[in-house]
Design a protein around this motif. Structure first.
Motif, short mmCIF file in Angstrom:
data_model
loop_
_atom_site.label_atom_id
_atom_site.label_comp_id
_atom_site.label_asym_id
_atom_site.label_seq_id
_atom_site.Cartn_x
_atom_site.Cartn_y
_atom_site.Cartn_z
N ARG A 178 39.95 39.76 43.85
CA ARG A 178 40.24 41.04 44.48
C ARG A 178 40.86 42.03 43.48
O ARG A 178 40.52 43.21 43.48
N ALA A 179 41.75 41.52 42.67
CA ALA A 179 42.44 42.40 41.73
C ALA A 179 41.51 42.94 40.67
O ALA A 179 41.75 44.03 40.13
N HIS A 180 40.47 42.22 40.32
CA HIS A 180 39.58 42.62 39.22
C HIS A 180 38.16 42.92 39.70
O HIS A 180 37.22 42.88 38.89
N ALA A 181 38.01 43.20 40.99
CA ALA A 181 36.68 43.50 41.52
C ALA A 181 36.08 44.71 40.82
O ALA A 181 36.73 45.75 40.65
N GLY A 182 34.85 44.56 40.38
CA GLY A 182 34.15 45.66 39.71
C GLY A 182 34.53 45.85 38.26
O GLY A 182 33.99 46.73 37.58
N GLU A 183 35.42 45.03 37.75
CA GLU A 183 35.84 45.18 36.36
C GLU A 183 34.83 44.48 35.44
O GLU A 183 34.60 43.28 35.59
N PRO A 184 34.22 45.16 34.51
CA PRO A 184 33.21 44.54 33.65
C PRO A 184 33.81 43.38 32.84
O PRO A 184 34.89 43.50 32.24
N GLY A 185 33.12 42.27 32.84
CA GLY A 185 33.53 41.13 32.04
C GLY A 185 34.67 40.32 32.62
O GLY A 185 35.12 39.34 31.99
N ALA A 186 35.18 40.68 33.80
CA ALA A 186 36.29 39.93 34.41
C ALA A 186 35.80 38.54 34.81
O ALA A 186 34.75 38.39 35.44
N HIS A 187 36.56 37.54 34.42
CA HIS A 187 36.17 36.15 34.73
C HIS A 187 37.43 35.32 34.98
O HIS A 187 38.34 35.31 34.13
N TYR A 188 37.49 34.68 36.12
CA TYR A 188 38.64 33.84 36.46
C TYR A 188 38.56 32.52 35.71
O TYR A 188 37.52 31.85 35.73
N ARG A 189 39.66 32.12 35.09
CA ARG A 189 39.73 30.85 34.39
C ARG A 189 40.55 29.86 35.23
O ARG A 189 41.73 30.08 35.47
N ALA A 190 39.90 28.80 35.67
CA ALA A 190 40.55 27.81 36.51
C ALA A 190 41.58 27.01 35.72
O ALA A 190 41.52 26.92 34.49
N GLY A 191 42.54 26.43 36.45
CA GLY A 191 43.56 25.59 35.83
C GLY A 191 43.73 24.30 36.60
O GLY A 191 42.97 24.00 37.54
N VAL A 192 44.72 23.53 36.23
CA VAL A 192 44.99 22.26 36.90
C VAL A 192 45.23 22.47 38.39
O VAL A 192 44.80 21.67 39.22
N GLY A 193 45.91 23.58 38.72
CA GLY A 193 46.22 23.85 40.13
C GLY A 193 44.99 23.99 40.99
O GLY A 193 45.03 23.70 42.20
N ASP A 194 43.86 24.43 40.41
CA ASP A 194 42.64 24.58 41.19
C ASP A 194 42.10 23.22 41.63
O ASP A 194 41.68 23.05 42.78
N ASP A 195 42.10 22.25 40.71
CA ASP A 195 41.65 20.90 41.08
C ASP A 195 42.58 20.28 42.13
O ASP A 195 42.12 19.60 43.06
N LEU A 196 43.89 20.53 42.01
CA LEU A 196 44.83 19.95 42.97
C LEU A 196 44.67 20.61 44.34
O LEU A 196 44.76 19.94 45.37
#
Length: 593
Positions: free
Chosen positions: A215-233
């Protein structure tokens, strides 16, 4: 299951886990007998995301799964294939699928990369969870085993990024969970391949911080979320929640897809309110895994393992308790038709038998009743209902004397009751002729003994919140139900007979202009207590169980189809025998009056 099972179907569990694959466009499966890396192809296991997967056998007879990934479908596909092979060499643990080898094929001008994997025989975790008899200890053990797999993976710097039940297999021989399919895994040594906002994965298991970043980076060119350990948990928290309750922590949005607002801002309904068999000690762990902020979850999978091990060692928790005693797979369509045909056949036989009985009484009243007539004249057998879970609202007094319903009303109400009763008598006698019809129409109605009416009663704990919040029902909302599919004859019920939801109960079905959502699915059973007072049957239902075993506390009262509280008894009712209309209604209430 044998060591070398017959050739699996395309629905083999391995396809939804360790071997997510897809036949490359324009290619055909390799023929049986093809030799790759020293193993012989015995057939295709199936297809999925990036490769074709084959069942292969080594010269020594060892059977494994061979994943064939194309190298000529663009640099991204090729890089993903090499990455998966490389990541597999970093991981080795009992709860992780083993990589047995890798290479290129053909040797000259290679077009594929092959990865040989351990063939885990057993169901996916969601299939495993559908089986009846799964205990609380079983579920926590599987969660602990997945946590151990993640601890080893994270220690090696590998994030799975797609933890879900379909990527967890349960070994047939040992019952242990195995985390599989690292096709979209990530390691810091490799560049990012994803071009979109989110890495590959399943939205229902996506962590709140990922949605917030989007939501914070919607429409931003090249924006990419990088997952972490918390995502797997977090994803493991979703898996545990589903095993405990049979449902996702958050329901889909009104028009489909994920309800992002709920994931970001709402707390999941505590598991013990969905399934009263979930102890608070386990619930605390599950809800912490589902915390909105990653720092509020466990710091790493190692800590989670320690917590689960300490929890599992506690002796004050009943680990042998079955979580979903009524869970069963959906009935196949042909099985439903079999039931319908059985009911039709028995009903037709009963009508013919009643006609024959009436004729035989006129011709030879003293003649012994033939065996076939005794068979069809018996009451229609009913499937035994699941055991009721709600506490009794009133004690049983089968020895109480028979009472006739006192006339306590006057005016129009007095006239309406005989009309409904005469209609019930006509329906009950439908299909009979001759002396049988006369006997049926003239038979006096007996009323079962009355039970003391229970006093006004509060709804079960959490019932109103569950009905109005989780299920989306409104106080006062009504819904038609039935006790069976046979119309035109009374249904015999007892104090603890459950009531079936026929067809999906759509929340807000009488609200115009809004999309509906399923509150309770077809064939949900309502449990509670019935009792007789002044010739009518009243009911209070306090628990709903879905076909998948999800349990909701509810607060529903029984109505007839005219909207009056309670049901009129049918002719033929007597002590210990309540006959009522098969079609009824229930109303959502916030208190039993």
């Amino acid at each position: 299951m044998s060591t070398h099972p017959p050739f699996p179907s395309p629905e083999h569990p391995i396809l939804r886990g360790a071997v997510a694959a897809l036949n490359p466009p324009g290619t055909s499966p390799l023929p049986v007998g093809t030799r790759i890396g020293g193993d012989v192809v015995e057939g295709v296991l199936g297809s999925g995301g990036f490769a074709t997967v084959y069942r292969v056998r080594s010269p020594s007879g060892y059977v494994s799964a061979l994943k064939l990934l194309p190298l000529d479908e663009g640099p991204e596909r090729a890089e993903r294939a090499w990455r998966e092979m490389s990541l597999g060499t970093r991981l080795s643990h009992l709860n992780l699928v083993r990589q047995l080898g890798a290479g290129q094929w053909p040797l000259e001008n290679p077009r594929y990369l092959w990865v040989k994997l351990e063939l885990v025989e057993g169901p996916t975790l969601d299939e495993w969870g559908l089986a009846s008899g799964r205990t609380l200890g079983d579920v926590v053990d599987r969660a602990l085993e997945v946590a151990r797999a993640l601890a080893v993976s994270h220690e090696a710097g590998v994030l799975h990024r797609d933890v879900k039940e379909a990527n967890i297999l349960v070994r047939q021989k040992t019952g242990e969970a195995v985390l599989v399919d690292f096709g979209v895994a990530w390691h810091p040594a490799y560049p990012t391949l994803t071009k979109g906002m989110f890495p590959p994965g399943t939205p229902a298991y996506r962590a709140p911080e990922a949605w917030a970043y989007g939501r914070a980076h919607a429409g931003e060119p090249g924006a990419h979320y990088r997952a972490g350990v918390g995502d797997d948990l977090y994803a493991l928290g979703v898996v545990l929640y589903r095993l405990l309750t049979g449902r996702f922590p958050f329901r889909p949005a009104e028009h489909g897809g994920e309800d992002v607002e709920a994931v970001l801002h709402r707390t999941p309904l505590p598991p013990h309110l969905v399934n009263s068999r979930v102890p608070l000690e386990v619930e605390v762990v599950c809800l912490r895994l589902l915390a909105k902020r990653p720092e509020a979850r466990y710091p790493d999978a190692v800590t989670l393992c320690q917590v689960l091990e300490e929890l599992r060692a506690r002796t004050d928790v009943d680990w042998t308790g079955v979580l979903h005693p009524e869970r069963r797979r959906p009935v196949k369509p042909w099985a439903r038709w079999g039931r319908v045909l059985t009911v039709v056949g028995v009903g037709l036989a009963a009508a013919l038998g009643a006609w024959w009985l009436g004729s035989s009484q006129e011709v030879a009243p003293g003649r012994p009743e033939p065996e076939p007539v005794r068979a069809v004249a018996a009451p229609l057998p009913e499937a035994p209902p699941p055991p009721a879970a709600a506490p009794p609202l009133a004690p049983r007094k089968d020895s109480a004397p028979v009472k006739q319903p006192p006339q306590t009303t006057s005016g129009p109400q007095l006239e309406a009751a005989p009309k409904r009763r005469s209609a019930a008598v006509r329906n009950a006698c439908l299909g009979l002729t001759g002396a049988a019809l006369q006997a049926c129409m003239g038979a006096p109605q007996q009323v079962p003994p009355e039970r003391p009416a229970p006093p006004p009663q509060a709804c079960p704990a959490g019932a109103v919140e569950t009905m109005t919040g989780t299920l989306g029902l409104r106080i006062g909302e009504r819904r038609s139900m039935d006790w069976n599919d046979v119309r035109g004859r009374g249904v015999q019920v007892h104090e603890d007979t459950p009531l079936r939801v026929a067809g999906n109960w759509e929340a807000g079905a009488n609200r115009w202009g809004k999309g509906y959502k399923i509150a309770l699915p077809n064939n949900t059973w309502l449990f509670g207590r019935l009792y007789v007072k002044e010739g009518r049957v009243y009911g209070r239902f306090t628990e709903a169980r879905t076909p998948l075993g999800v349990v909701y506390p509810v607060c529903l009262e029984l109505l007839d189809t005219d909207g009056h509280v309670g049901l009129e008894l049918w002719p033929g009712s007597g002590p210990g025998k309540m006959l009522v209309d098969p079609v009824v209604e229930v109303r959502v209430v916030d208190r039993f009056k």
